[in-house]
Each structure stands twice: as structure tokens, then as C-alpha cells.
Design a protein around this motif. Sequence first.
Motif, PDB file in Angstrom:
ATOM      1  N   PRO A  12      -1.976 -92.195 -25.153  1.00  0.00           N
ATOM      2  CA  PRO A  12      -1.838 -92.025 -23.506  1.00  0.00           C
ATOM      3  C   PRO A  12      -0.447 -92.501 -22.942  1.00  0.00           C
ATOM      4  O   PRO A  12      -0.078 -92.304 -21.806  1.00  0.00           O
ATOM      5  N   PHE A  13       0.213 -93.502 -23.903  1.00  0.00           N
ATOM      6  CA  PHE A  13       1.719 -93.797 -23.401  1.00  0.00           C
ATOM      7  C   PHE A  13       2.645 -93.643 -24.124  1.00  0.00           C
ATOM      8  O   PHE A  13       2.482 -93.446 -25.557  1.00  0.00           O
ATOM      9  N   THR A  14       4.106 -93.284 -23.775  1.00  0.00           N
ATOM     10  CA  THR A  14       4.883 -93.235 -24.650  1.00  0.00           C
ATOM     11  C   THR A  14       5.862 -94.214 -24.565  1.00  0.00           C
ATOM     12  O   THR A  14       6.155 -94.899 -23.656  1.00  0.00           O
ATOM     13  N   LEU A  15       6.361 -94.930 -25.739  1.00  0.00           N
ATOM     14  CA  LEU A  15       7.274 -96.025 -25.740  1.00  0.00           C
ATOM     15  C   LEU A  15       8.583 -95.608 -25.548  1.00  0.00           C
ATOM     16  O   LEU A  15       9.452 -94.801 -26.406  1.00  0.00           O
ATOM     17  N   ILE A  16       9.055 -96.089 -24.348  1.00  0.00           N
ATOM     18  CA  ILE A  16      10.349 -95.529 -24.022  1.00  0.00           C
ATOM     19  C   ILE A  16      11.525 -96.428 -24.088  1.00  0.00           C
ATOM     20  O   ILE A  16      12.694 -96.219 -23.882  1.00  0.00           O
ATOM     21  N   GLU A  17      11.161 -97.953 -24.203  1.00  0.00           N
ATOM     22  CA  GLU A  17      12.229 -98.834 -24.312  1.00  0.00           C
ATOM     23  C   GLU A  17      11.641-100.037 -25.081  1.00  0.00           C
ATOM     24  O   GLU A  17      10.628-100.714 -24.882  1.00  0.00           O
TER      25      GLU A  17
END
Lengths: 372, 168
Positions: A12-17
Motif C-alpha cells: 500500500p505504500f512506497t518507501l521513498i526516503e
Amino acid sequence: MIDAPGPWGSGPFTLIEGYSSLENEVAMIDDRPLAGVWLDTNQPRTDRLVLEANTDHWNKERGPRLERVVFRNDVPYGKALDLLCDTEGEIDIVTEVDPSDAERVQDSEHARLHALDAMRIVTGVINRFTDEVPLNDVRARMALNLAVDRDRLVREGFGGYAHALSGLTPPYAGGFSGAEPYPHDQDEAKRLMGEAGWPADRPLRLAATTDVEPVANMLVEDFRGSLGIEVELTVIPDEDLLVAQHALVEKVMPLPFDVLVHAWIDLNSDAPPAFIHGAYLAADGPFRAGPPIGEFEDLMGAFATEIDAGRQAELATEIDRYVYDEALSVFLVAPQALYAVNRHVDFVGYATTFELAETGVTDDHWSRRIGG
Amino acid sequence: MSSQVSQQDSVEQSVRAPAGTINVVDPNPLNWLFITWNTMEEPVRTDERGHIVGAVMEDSRWLDDTTFQVDVRRGIRYQDGEDLTAHNVKRAFDEVQRWKVPHPPGTSLNFHPDATAEVVDDYTVRIYFPEPDGLVLGKFRGMHVPSTRFWEEEGFGYTKNGTGEGHW
């Protein structure tokens, strides 16, 4: 674990940082068949870790409902709780709230307390390797269980945020035996320990890690008061934890305790013997503190190879009942997981994980008011 | 008709569109795992009460005592646009089988070292075990199914440590 941000998954989420990782070293239990675990040596995390909504996620009903989640790894627990309870717009969720802080969260005008039945237990590992004391005698192990005032432990040790255990399976999980917790019966505890023949002038050696030290302090009182024997408590300093973990897992050196207060978890609530009972008692169990037990091994073998879900559930219950009847641990409590949450966050918690797919915020949340 | 559908889609999107930012402090030592579970998926996940439910796996069954068949859910896409299929599930299985102690909690999450996976079609995988494994669904919780790009650029510890041992 994921060491760098990127569009790596379908969640459900993308690890962007940022990243949240783990450094560890192996501890082997056996080589035939191979059995081992990893012991944490460090948990490197970036100061900030950011998850961004995966708007293409297949399960729209589940979420994600938040646009962005920022993990503030640079804020220590105490400061985070201050910010959550006393301000708005700084910290929205603090996990692992200590029961002693629960009232403060409840009294806050900004925060709400969420108490969840979790797959967590605190139990007393009984050292059955030693011949110095009669812990291979079920009467002695029952005496230890009858000596514990679990109601007081739940009330005073956990602020009411725990369930008394009557085995190694929490009462709300699959495979629960349905047994009542051992009663607090000081007379019977003393009688059974006398019958088992606890040696005069030999203190009971109780050990604990710092995270469960308050529980151990209460057990010292219970064992002393109920059993009429002296109790020596050793709290393992954090800097010595790794060495102590190796000793427990590898089982090469004699273990320096009679009872070790120990906290553990499960990753699901369907089949606790796979991750809990096995860890404490099976031949390949990292926390086993005694020779393997034939009857238990037979039950676990049948459980692990049973592919019929109904029959496997029956075996899980049978295993928990066996462990209870044989008093193979000092059954203590299943603590709840406590979360402090901003009042404008619709928090959906889990028994075995910290996932945020279903969690959202109301229109009054600070991030909505400023268009975040 | 198509206008009605798109109007409905638009309403659903406005209701369900992600909104807001939250700041979290999580001292739990399993935070590394929670970040993985928030961003990747496995054949199964757990519901709020901890019960196992399908995720990448839509359904499954034992074909006989030692053959386990997984129906892979259709319509899943990775965050980089790649479609998730049975080939990704087999890749994840093959990758985890490369290591002796891949999972930090230990070998209790291992599949039998001689177990193998086969792609039957784009949405079906079969796993052949040398003996029945009644704990396969629980073990699936630790078998992350990342994208092809992840395996090529990162892997679980591959780039950082040169090994996947203890890093799943």
C-alpha cells in the motif's frame, strides 16, 4: 529488510526516503537438522523515513488512506510522547507506550490511547537442565505457577493492560486450551515445593532483561512470599544482553538461572505452537532450557506436518494443554500493545504488526487543514 | 453507460483518495519488518486480529500430501509498473531457498531445503515438498515477493552485505 528506498514492492505504500534496517549475528542451536536464529546487534535507521501512498494498490477497500507517513526516528520516545500529548502537528502516533504512561495519554486533550490485544507474551523460562534443584519435577514447576499473583501482575505491573496467561497461548488466539490461569495459592505452592524437595538454603535464581525488570521484581515478592525460599534476582545489563542471548540459544554453557523472565511475540494468531511453544520447548527451540521432551516433540511433529487445518487447530490446543498440565513455563501475562494516537487520526491497529493501510485522518487533522 | 461508470469511479476516488500526512515514532525493534510489510507484500498477510488472509495469494490448496498449489491474485502491479505474476512468486521462493538462515527469527520459518517451486501458468505456482508442511501459510508471511528490479538492484542484503543470510 530493505536497505534503500525504491519502488520495490506491491504494498500500500512506497518507501521513498530512508531505511530501517538491522545488523545481527547468528546463534546456532543445532547443525543436524540445521537450526539457528539471528541476534540483533544494531538497528540502523535514517532520522527520517517516508512512505508515500501507492495509489495503484489493488486492494482499494483496504487502502492506503494516508497520502504520506513520516517515521521520525530522530525523536526519542519520551520527547515524542510529550509532543503528542501536549501539542498538535508534531507527532501523530507513538507506538510501544509504557503502561505507566497510559493515564497521561488518556488525560491529554490531543491524544487517544489505543490498547490492542496483541500476540505478545511474558513468561518465565524454567531451567530444566540443572540437577541442583528439582525443576524437572512437575510439582516444583506447578509450585512456581501457584506462587504467582497474576491479578496483581496485570493490575500493578501492566496498569490493567494485559491478560493473565494459562499456557503459552493468549486467550484470544487460535489453539487456546481454555484452561483457567493457575490460581494464586500460596499454601499449595509451598506444599508442592516441599514435596518436590527444594534444597534448604538454596536460593531461587531469577533472571530478567531490563525490559521486564518490573515484572521480575514482582515475581521476587511472589516467590519469596509463597514458597518460603530466598530469591536472588539478576537483571542482565543491556551491554551484556548479546552474550546472555548466545548462552540461552546455543546451550553450550550451564544457564545461570532457575527462571528467566522473557518476552516473546508471534507473527500471526492462528498457530501459536509454530512460533511460541516451539521456540520455548522444542528440540530446535532457541529458548529451550532443558532436554527435549519426547511427548512434546511427538505433538509438535504431528502439528507441523498436519495439512488439514481443522486437525491442526486441535493439535495446537492439545499442545497448549500439555504445556499447561506439565507447567513447563511460569505462565505470566499477554501484554496489550499500547499506542498513543492524535485524536484526529482514525487508527486501525493490528495484533501482530504495525501497518497503516487502513489508518486515515479526519478533515480536522493538522495536515488536512494546511493542505498536507 | 460508460459515462455513469466513470462518474461512479470519480466518486469512489474522491472518497478513497489518500489524504493527509502523519508523523510516527515507533521504537519497536521490529520496525524494519513493519516497513517491509507496509511496502511489500507476501502470499499472505494478517488481518487486524492476527489471522492469516490472502494477499498476493488469492487461494491455495494441497493437491496431495506434498504438493501445494497457489493461485496468484490477478491485477497486482508493482510500484514500478511491473505486473506481479506467478513468475515473481517463484523467484521469491527460489531466492529464499538460496540461504540457510535467511530470516532473523530463525530457521523455524524455513521451508524444507529440498522443496522446489514450479510455475504452472502465469497465475499458478506449485510447490513440491519432500514431506507435508502444515506450517506453509505461516512461513509465507516471511516470504516477501518484491519486484524484478529489487532483486537486480538491491536484494535482501545482497548489495549491502553480499549475502541474504539473516536479512529477509
